[in-house]
Design a protein around this motif. Sequence first.
Motif, PDB file in Angstrom:
ATOM      1  N   ALA A 112      50.799  40.434  17.308  1.00 44.73           N
ATOM      2  CA  ALA A 112      51.992  41.258  17.514  1.00 44.73           C
ATOM      3  C   ALA A 112      51.905  42.557  16.717  1.00 44.73           C
ATOM      4  CB  ALA A 112      53.238  40.475  17.105  1.00 44.73           C
ATOM      5  N   THR A 113      51.407  42.473  15.489  1.00 44.84           N
ATOM      6  CA  THR A 113      51.257  43.673  14.666  1.00 44.84           C
ATOM      7  C   THR A 113      50.193  44.600  15.245  1.00 44.84           C
ATOM      8  OG1 THR A 113      51.902  42.417  12.704  1.00 44.84           O
ATOM      9  CG2 THR A 113      50.764  44.502  12.333  1.00 44.84           C
ATOM     10  N   TYR A 114      49.087  44.021  15.704  1.00 38.65           N
ATOM     11  CA  TYR A 114      48.022  44.827  16.313  1.00 38.65           C
ATOM     12  C   TYR A 114      48.544  45.576  17.540  1.00 38.65           C
ATOM     13  CZ  TYR A 114      43.751  46.037  18.832  1.00 38.65           C
ATOM     14  OH  TYR A 114      42.782  46.718  19.518  1.00 38.65           O
ATOM     15  N   LEU A 115      49.302  44.891  18.388  1.00 37.26           N
ATOM     16  CA  LEU A 115      49.804  45.513  19.620  1.00 37.26           C
ATOM     17  C   LEU A 115      50.757  46.674  19.318  1.00 37.26           C
ATOM     18  CD1 LEU A 115      50.411  42.311  21.783  1.00 37.26           C
ATOM     19  CD2 LEU A 115      48.574  43.993  22.041  1.00 37.26           C
ATOM     20  N   LYS A 116      51.505  46.572  18.229  1.00 37.44           N
ATOM     21  CA  LYS A 116      52.386  47.682  17.847  1.00 37.44           C
ATOM     22  C   LYS A 116      51.562  48.904  17.432  1.00 37.44           C
ATOM     23  CE  LYS A 116      56.292  44.843  16.346  1.00 37.44           C
ATOM     24  NZ  LYS A 116      57.105  44.397  15.174  1.00 37.44           N
ATOM     25  N   ARG A 117      50.427  48.650  16.780  1.00 34.32           N
ATOM     26  CA  ARG A 117      49.578  49.755  16.332  1.00 34.32           C
ATOM     27  C   ARG A 117      48.810  50.381  17.496  1.00 34.32           C
ATOM     28  NH1 ARG A 117      46.714  47.724  10.675  1.00 34.32           N
ATOM     29  NH2 ARG A 117      48.643  47.155   9.572  1.00 34.32           N
ATOM     30  N   HIS A 118      48.520  49.578  18.500  1.00 29.69           N
ATOM     31  CA  HIS A 118      47.711  50.056  19.627  1.00 29.69           C
ATOM     32  C   HIS A 118      48.454  49.766  20.934  1.00 29.69           C
ATOM     33  CE1 HIS A 118      44.398  50.658  16.830  1.00 29.69           C
ATOM     34  NE2 HIS A 118      44.572  49.427  16.397  1.00 29.69           N
ATOM     35  N   PRO A 119      49.432  50.600  21.286  1.00 30.74           N
ATOM     36  CA  PRO A 119      50.305  50.322  22.424  1.00 30.74           C
ATOM     37  C   PRO A 119      49.617  50.329  23.783  1.00 30.74           C
ATOM     38  CG  PRO A 119      50.716  52.519  21.536  1.00 30.74           C
ATOM     39  CD  PRO A 119      49.811  51.831  20.575  1.00 30.74           C
ATOM     40  N   ARG A 120      48.386  50.832  23.874  1.00 29.39           N
ATOM     41  CA  ARG A 120      47.677  50.826  25.168  1.00 29.39           C
ATOM     42  C   ARG A 120      46.914  49.524  25.391  1.00 29.39           C
ATOM     43  NH1 ARG A 120      43.909  55.811  25.699  1.00 29.39           N
ATOM     44  NH2 ARG A 120      43.709  54.929  27.805  1.00 29.39           N
ATOM     45  N   THR A 121      47.028  48.597  24.465  1.00 31.58           N
ATOM     46  CA  THR A 121      46.316  47.321  24.581  1.00 31.58           C
ATOM     47  C   THR A 121      47.281  46.200  24.950  1.00 31.58           C
ATOM     48  OG1 THR A 121      46.603  46.729  22.247  1.00 31.58           O
ATOM     49  CG2 THR A 121      44.671  48.057  22.819  1.00 31.58           C
ATOM     50  N   SER A 122      46.713  45.103  25.417  1.00 33.49           N
ATOM     51  CA  SER A 122      47.481  43.882  25.672  1.00 33.49           C
ATOM     52  C   SER A 122      46.586  42.694  25.357  1.00 33.49           C
ATOM     53  CB  SER A 122      47.971  43.815  27.125  1.00 33.49           C
ATOM     54  OG  SER A 122      46.870  43.819  28.024  1.00 33.49           O
ATOM     55  N   VAL A 123      47.198  41.542  25.101  1.00 36.11           N
ATOM     56  CA  VAL A 123      46.463  40.332  24.719  1.00 36.11           C
ATOM     57  C   VAL A 123      46.953  39.151  25.543  1.00 36.11           C
ATOM     58  CG1 VAL A 123      46.065  38.647  22.871  1.00 36.11           C
ATOM     59  CG2 VAL A 123      45.926  41.089  22.374  1.00 36.11           C
ATOM     60  N   ASP A 124      46.015  38.401  26.066  1.00 34.78           N
ATOM     61  CA  ASP A 124      46.302  37.126  26.725  1.00 34.78           C
ATOM     62  C   ASP A 124      45.796  36.039  25.778  1.00 34.78           C
ATOM     63  OD1 ASP A 124      46.729  34.985  28.372  1.00 34.78           O
ATOM     64  OD2 ASP A 124      45.186  35.502  29.830  1.00 34.78           O
ATOM     65  N   LEU A 125      46.722  35.365  25.096  1.00 37.13           N
ATOM     66  CA  LEU A 125      46.369  34.392  24.070  1.00 37.13           C
ATOM     67  C   LEU A 125      46.283  33.003  24.687  1.00 37.13           C
ATOM     68  CD1 LEU A 125      45.787  34.426  21.043  1.00 37.13           C
ATOM     69  CD2 LEU A 125      48.208  33.974  20.620  1.00 37.13           C
ATOM     70  N   GLN A 126      45.096  32.401  24.623  1.00 35.99           N
ATOM     71  CA  GLN A 126      44.839  31.080  25.180  1.00 35.99           C
ATOM     72  C   GLN A 126      44.813  30.051  24.048  1.00 35.99           C
ATOM     73  OE1 GLN A 126      44.300  30.523  28.713  1.00 35.99           O
ATOM     74  NE2 GLN A 126      45.205  32.577  28.643  1.00 35.99           N
ATOM     75  N   ILE A 127      45.764  29.114  24.066  1.00 36.91           N
ATOM     76  CA  ILE A 127      45.914  28.145  22.984  1.00 36.91           C
ATOM     77  C   ILE A 127      45.291  26.808  23.391  1.00 36.91           C
ATOM     78  CG2 ILE A 127      47.531  26.913  21.516  1.00 36.91           C
ATOM     79  CD1 ILE A 127      47.421  29.920  21.021  1.00 36.91           C
ATOM     80  N   GLY A 128      44.430  26.282  22.546  1.00 36.51           N
ATOM     81  CA  GLY A 128      43.808  24.987  22.814  1.00 36.51           C
ATOM     82  C   GLY A 128      42.865  24.630  21.683  1.00 36.51           C
ATOM     83  N   ASN A 129      42.534  23.343  21.569  1.00 34.78           N
ATOM     84  CA  ASN A 129      41.718  22.894  20.443  1.00 34.78           C
ATOM     85  C   ASN A 129      40.263  22.632  20.804  1.00 34.78           C
ATOM     86  OD1 ASN A 129      43.820  22.846  18.441  1.00 34.78           O
ATOM     87  ND2 ASN A 129      44.696  21.143  19.562  1.00 34.78           N
ATOM     88  N   ARG A 130      39.914  22.742  22.074  1.00 30.38           N
ATOM     89  CA  ARG A 130      38.514  22.537  22.445  1.00 30.38           C
ATOM     90  C   ARG A 130      37.749  23.851  22.325  1.00 30.38           C
ATOM     91  NH1 ARG A 130      37.572  24.564  27.507  1.00 30.38           N
ATOM     92  NH2 ARG A 130      39.437  25.235  28.636  1.00 30.38           N
ATOM     93  N   ALA A 131      36.432  23.747  22.203  1.00 35.38           N
ATOM     94  CA  ALA A 131      35.578  24.928  22.158  1.00 35.38           C
ATOM     95  C   ALA A 131      35.411  25.462  23.580  1.00 35.38           C
ATOM     96  CB  ALA A 131      34.217  24.585  21.556  1.00 35.38           C
ATOM     97  N   VAL A 132      35.912  26.653  23.838  1.00 33.76           N
ATOM     98  CA  VAL A 132      35.905  27.198  25.189  1.00 33.76           C
ATOM     99  C   VAL A 132      34.541  27.795  25.522  1.00 33.76           C
ATOM    100  CG1 VAL A 132      38.372  27.666  25.169  1.00 33.76           C
ATOM    101  CG2 VAL A 132      36.777  29.434  24.390  1.00 33.76           C
ATOM    102  N   ASP A 133      34.237  27.874  26.805  1.00 36.64           N
ATOM    103  CA  ASP A 133      33.064  28.579  27.313  1.00 36.64           C
ATOM    104  C   ASP A 133      33.493  30.027  27.546  1.00 36.64           C
ATOM    105  OD1 ASP A 133      31.126  29.783  29.001  1.00 36.64           O
ATOM    106  OD2 ASP A 133      30.469  27.820  29.704  1.00 36.64           O
ATOM    107  N   LEU A 134      33.056  30.928  26.674  1.00 37.83           N
ATOM    108  CA  LEU A 134      33.539  32.304  26.726  1.00 37.83           C
ATOM    109  C   LEU A 134      33.242  32.978  28.056  1.00 37.83           C
ATOM    110  CD1 LEU A 134      33.603  31.688  23.626  1.00 37.83           C
ATOM    111  CD2 LEU A 134      33.106  34.100  23.278  1.00 37.83           C
ATOM    112  N   VAL A 135      32.050  32.739  28.603  1.00 37.43           N
ATOM    113  CA  VAL A 135      31.664  33.401  29.840  1.00 37.43           C
ATOM    114  C   VAL A 135      32.423  32.815  31.028  1.00 37.43           C
ATOM    115  CG1 VAL A 135      29.756  33.888  31.407  1.00 37.43           C
ATOM    116  CG2 VAL A 135      29.402  34.003  28.947  1.00 37.43           C
ATOM    117  N   ALA A 136      32.395  31.491  31.156  1.00 35.24           N
ATOM    118  CA  ALA A 136      33.017  30.849  32.311  1.00 35.24           C
ATOM    119  C   ALA A 136      34.526  31.072  32.346  1.00 35.24           C
ATOM    120  CB  ALA A 136      32.713  29.355  32.302  1.00 35.24           C
TER     121      ALA A 136
END
Length: 296
Positions: A112-136
């Motif tokens: 939230a603090t980062y987005l205030k500093r950089h208003p042209r950005t957005s974040v899609d936050l994915q919550i989970g405890n498994r190790a994700v496959d970054l590419v897939a």
Amino acid sequence: MDRIVAAQVFIAINERGSLIKAAESLDMSRAMVTRYLAQIEQWAGARLLHRTTRRLGLTAAGEATLARCRDMLAIAEAIPVVADAEPDEPHGMLRIACSQSLGQASLAAAVATYLKRHPRTSVDLQIGNRAVDLVAERIDLAIRITNQLDPNVIARPLAICESVVCAAPAYLQAHGTPQRPEDLAQHNCLTYSYFGKSLWTFEHENQPLNVPVSGNLSANDSVVLLHAAIAGTGIALQPLFSAAPLLASGELVSLLPNYRPQSMGIHGIYTSRQQLSATLRTMLDFLTGWFAETMG
């Protein structure tokens, strides 16, 4: 996957003569080079390389693809990119994956603090405890708490995660307070596992100490175990960033003050250092400073 990067990977494989040397020249993991090669072969609809134990050679389709890759890079370099006018200005979306405990306790506020500093950005936050496959799963950045990093990933250290052994006052009144890690064998310990038994590692007088613990509740989410500890179910080993407010309020009590639970690294995991976007680069820099302030 990015076709320009795929073309760069295929050219590097042929110029360097191996996937490992291509990965080194591109500052990319071997796993990512392999994935880009598989993807470009899928796009081409043909096998592009003859592979032996000693060398790589181009198939006929590979020779044609190599020529097209070189043409593609030449065209790309000749086309002015709109973003070049502001190459260091963060913009666009980042998909970030992290655990529930870290997201809830720290990362949501950091983002939230980062987005205030950089208003042209957005974040899609994915919550989970498994190790994700970054590419897939098209994840730009994964925040992981671990001491066992995959050697094939690119990881930037962000902070150190300290832990604390804790329990609710009601549990301690009913069952007593352990004085040494070995005493945990007589207590109901809430384990971060799919099974009912685990090892907790401590440091005492510069020596490691592994203690087997068990209990009637295990879970793959530390937040679940935290709430169980608050309810008086048992003793939990928790990240300090999650437990600190509850220790301050008296809802939980810190145990075994002379024994330090094993600390873990907090890492930012991403696929390649090459052509790092301004948004990802500034996010990594920001998180390093954020964790230093909030966990230092």
